[in-house]
Write a protein that holds these residues in place. Structure first.
Motif, PDB file in Angstrom:
ATOM      1  N   LEU A 176      20.018  16.099 -19.310  1.00 53.45           N
ATOM      2  CA  LEU A 176      19.699  16.543 -17.961  1.00 53.45           C
ATOM      3  C   LEU A 176      18.197  16.721 -17.786  1.00 53.45           C
ATOM      4  CD1 LEU A 176      20.538  17.584 -15.164  1.00 53.45           C
ATOM      5  CD2 LEU A 176      20.802  19.865 -16.197  1.00 53.45           C
ATOM      6  N   SER A 177      17.530  17.275 -18.781  1.00 51.12           N
ATOM      7  CA  SER A 177      16.082  17.467 -18.722  1.00 51.12           C
ATOM      8  C   SER A 177      15.361  16.127 -18.569  1.00 51.12           C
ATOM      9  CB  SER A 177      15.601  18.181 -19.988  1.00 51.12           C
ATOM     10  OG  SER A 177      14.201  18.335 -19.990  1.00 51.12           O
ATOM     11  N   SER A 178      15.819  15.109 -19.282  1.00 51.95           N
ATOM     12  CA  SER A 178      15.223  13.779 -19.169  1.00 51.95           C
ATOM     13  C   SER A 178      15.428  13.201 -17.777  1.00 51.95           C
ATOM     14  CB  SER A 178      15.838  12.843 -20.212  1.00 51.95           C
ATOM     15  OG  SER A 178      15.583  13.311 -21.522  1.00 51.95           O
ATOM     16  N   SER A 179      16.590  13.432 -17.186  1.00 53.84           N
ATOM     17  CA  SER A 179      16.869  12.942 -15.843  1.00 53.84           C
ATOM     18  C   SER A 179      15.967  13.621 -14.816  1.00 53.84           C
ATOM     19  CB  SER A 179      18.337  13.184 -15.476  1.00 53.84           C
ATOM     20  OG  SER A 179      19.206  12.498 -16.343  1.00 53.84           O
ATOM     21  N   LEU A 180      15.745  14.915 -14.972  1.00 55.41           N
ATOM     22  CA  LEU A 180      14.891  15.642 -14.035  1.00 55.41           C
ATOM     23  C   LEU A 180      13.450  15.178 -14.134  1.00 55.41           C
ATOM     24  CD1 LEU A 180      16.304  19.266 -14.411  1.00 55.41           C
ATOM     25  CD2 LEU A 180      16.541  17.725 -12.444  1.00 55.41           C
ATOM     26  N   ARG A 181      13.037  14.756 -15.306  1.00 56.58           N
ATOM     27  CA  ARG A 181      11.672  14.256 -15.481  1.00 56.58           C
ATOM     28  C   ARG A 181      11.441  13.004 -14.624  1.00 56.58           C
ATOM     29  NH1 ARG A 181      11.862  13.492 -20.518  1.00 56.58           N
ATOM     30  NH2 ARG A 181      11.253  15.617 -21.100  1.00 56.58           N
ATOM     31  N   SER A 182      12.440  12.164 -14.530  1.00 57.05           N
ATOM     32  CA  SER A 182      12.303  10.941 -13.740  1.00 57.05           C
ATOM     33  C   SER A 182      12.391  11.222 -12.244  1.00 57.05           C
ATOM     34  CB  SER A 182      13.398   9.938 -14.136  1.00 57.05           C
ATOM     35  OG  SER A 182      14.681  10.453 -13.860  1.00 57.05           O
ATOM     36  N   LEU A 183      13.082  12.319 -11.869  1.00 55.12           N
ATOM     37  CA  LEU A 183      13.192  12.661 -10.454  1.00 55.12           C
ATOM     38  C   LEU A 183      11.982  13.423  -9.930  1.00 55.12           C
ATOM     39  CD1 LEU A 183      16.917  13.863 -10.237  1.00 55.12           C
ATOM     40  CD2 LEU A 183      15.962  11.781  -9.254  1.00 55.12           C
ATOM     41  N   ALA A 184      11.178  13.941 -10.824  1.00 56.31           N
ATOM     42  CA  ALA A 184      10.063  14.803 -10.415  1.00 56.31           C
ATOM     43  C   ALA A 184       8.970  14.066  -9.664  1.00 56.31           C
ATOM     44  CB  ALA A 184       9.467  15.486 -11.643  1.00 56.31           C
ATOM     45  N   SER A 185       9.022  12.755  -9.609  1.00 54.90           N
ATOM     46  CA  SER A 185       8.003  11.985  -8.907  1.00 54.90           C
ATOM     47  C   SER A 185       8.331  11.795  -7.427  1.00 54.90           C
ATOM     48  CB  SER A 185       7.856  10.601  -9.555  1.00 54.90           C
ATOM     49  OG  SER A 185       9.089   9.903  -9.516  1.00 54.90           O
ATOM     50  N   THR A 186       9.422  12.394  -6.962  1.00 53.87           N
ATOM     51  CA  THR A 186       9.821  12.262  -5.567  1.00 53.87           C
ATOM     52  C   THR A 186       9.061  13.236  -4.685  1.00 53.87           C
ATOM     53  OG1 THR A 186      11.604  13.861  -5.814  1.00 53.87           O
ATOM     54  CG2 THR A 186      12.123  11.571  -6.329  1.00 53.87           C
ATOM     55  N   SER A 187       9.427  13.262  -3.395  1.00 53.13           N
ATOM     56  CA  SER A 187       8.707  14.118  -2.432  1.00 53.13           C
ATOM     57  C   SER A 187       8.899  15.600  -2.718  1.00 53.13           C
ATOM     58  CB  SER A 187       9.185  13.800  -0.999  1.00 53.13           C
ATOM     59  OG  SER A 187      10.599  13.972  -0.911  1.00 53.13           O
TER      60      SER A 187
END
Length: 245
Positions: free
Chosen positions: A129-140
Motif C-alpha cells: 500500500l505504501s508503494s501504491s501511495l508513492r505513485s499517487l502522490a504526484s497527482t493534484s
C-alpha cells in the motif's frame, strides 16, 4: 467259541454298513479322499494368501492422504489455522492469507507461530500500500496523499516492531505477558494510522479516496486479524495446551 462269536457279530455290523452305503470302502478310496482333502486345504490357503496380498497392495497404492504422515500434518495445519482465525472479524481472509505461508510455519500446533505469520502478512500488505501511495502522490492532491503516506509508513513501522519482537531462534518462545501487551499496542496504533489516512483524504475531498480505500481494504483486514489474534493469544495458547513463557 467267543472269538467265533465276535467275528460273526462283526460280520453283521459290516453287512449293516454296506446297506447304508452303495460304494464299498477300500484303502485306495481312503487314500484318494485324504489326498483330495490336503489339496483342497492347500488351495484354500493359497487363495486366502493371494487375496490378503491384493488387499494390502490396494491399501498401499491408495490416496496419499490416507496413508502418509505429511498429509496428516497438512490437515493439522489447516485445522490449527482455522481455530486461530475464528477469533478474528475476517476469518476467511485470515485463513487464505496465512495458508499461503504454511511452508515456513514452525509449529502448526502453536498459536504463536500463526500470529507471527499473520503479522508478516499484515506488514507485507501494508508495504504494498505504501508503494501504491508513492505513485499517487504526484497527482493534484499531492499534499493530502503525502500525509496519508506518512501515516501508512508509521503504521508499517509499528508492525515491523511487532514482527521483530517475535523474531526469535527456532524452538524458542517469543511471547511474554509484557510482549503481548506491546504487540497489541503497536498493532492497534497501526490500525489507527490507516483510519487517520482515510479521514484526511475525506476531509480534503480527495478524488483518490475511493482508490486508496480500495487498496487499503486488505491491509486493514489483515491488521485487524493480527490484532484479534494477539488480543486472544492467551486463550488460544490454553486451547492448544501451550504454556505462556
Amino acid at each position: 467259541m467267543d472269538s467265533l462269536k465276535f467275528f460273526h457279530g462283526y460280520g453283521k455290523v459290516g453287512d449293516h454298513l454296506e446297506d447304508q452305503s452303495s460304494v464299498p470302502a477300500s484303502p485306495k478310496r481312503n487314500t484318494l479322499v485324504a489326498a483330495v482333502s490336503v489339496l483342497a486345504i492347500l488351495f484354500l490357503t493359497l487363495t486366502i494368501g493371494v487375496t490378503l496380498g491384493a488387499l494390502m497392495h490396494s491399501s498401499d497404492s491408495g490416496p496419499p492422504e490416507s496413508r502418509s504422515a505429511p498429509s496428516a500434518v497438512n490437515t493439522d495445519i489447516a485445522s490449527s489455522i482455522r481455530t486461530v482465525c475464528n477469533v478474528t472479524h475476517f476469518p476467511a481472509s485470515c485463513c487464505s492469507s496465512i495458508s499461503s505461508l504454511t511452508a515456513s510455519l514452525q509449529n502448526p500446533n502453536d498459536p504463536e507461530s500463526i500470529l507471527k505469520l499473520s503479522l508478516r502478512v499484515s506488514h507485507d500488505e501494508l508495504s504494498n500500500l505504501s508503494s501504491s501511495l508513492r505513485s499517487l502522490a504526484s497527482t493534484s492532491n499531492a499534499l493530502a496523499l503525502s500525509d496519508c503516506k506518512d501515516q501508512i509508513d508509521d503504521a508499517l513501522s509499528r508492525l515491523n516492531d511487532s514482527v521483530l519482537a517475535m523474531d526469535v531462534a527456532p524452538g524458542d518462545k517469543a511471547l511474554t505477558d509484557a510482549k503481548i501487551n506491546d504487540i497489541q499496542t503497536w498493532i492497534s496504533a497501526a490500525l489507527t494510522d490507516q483510519e487517520t489516512c482515510l479521514d484526511g483524504l475525506e476531509e480534503t475531498e480527495s478524488a483518490e479516496l475511493g482508490e486508496v480505500k480500495g487498496k487499503m481494504q486488505r491491509s486493514r483486514e489483515y491488521t485487524s486479524n493480527s490484532l484479534a489474534i494477539a488480543a486472544n493469544i492467551r486463550i488460544l495458547l490454553q486451547r492448544f495446551n501451550v504454556r505462556l513463557h
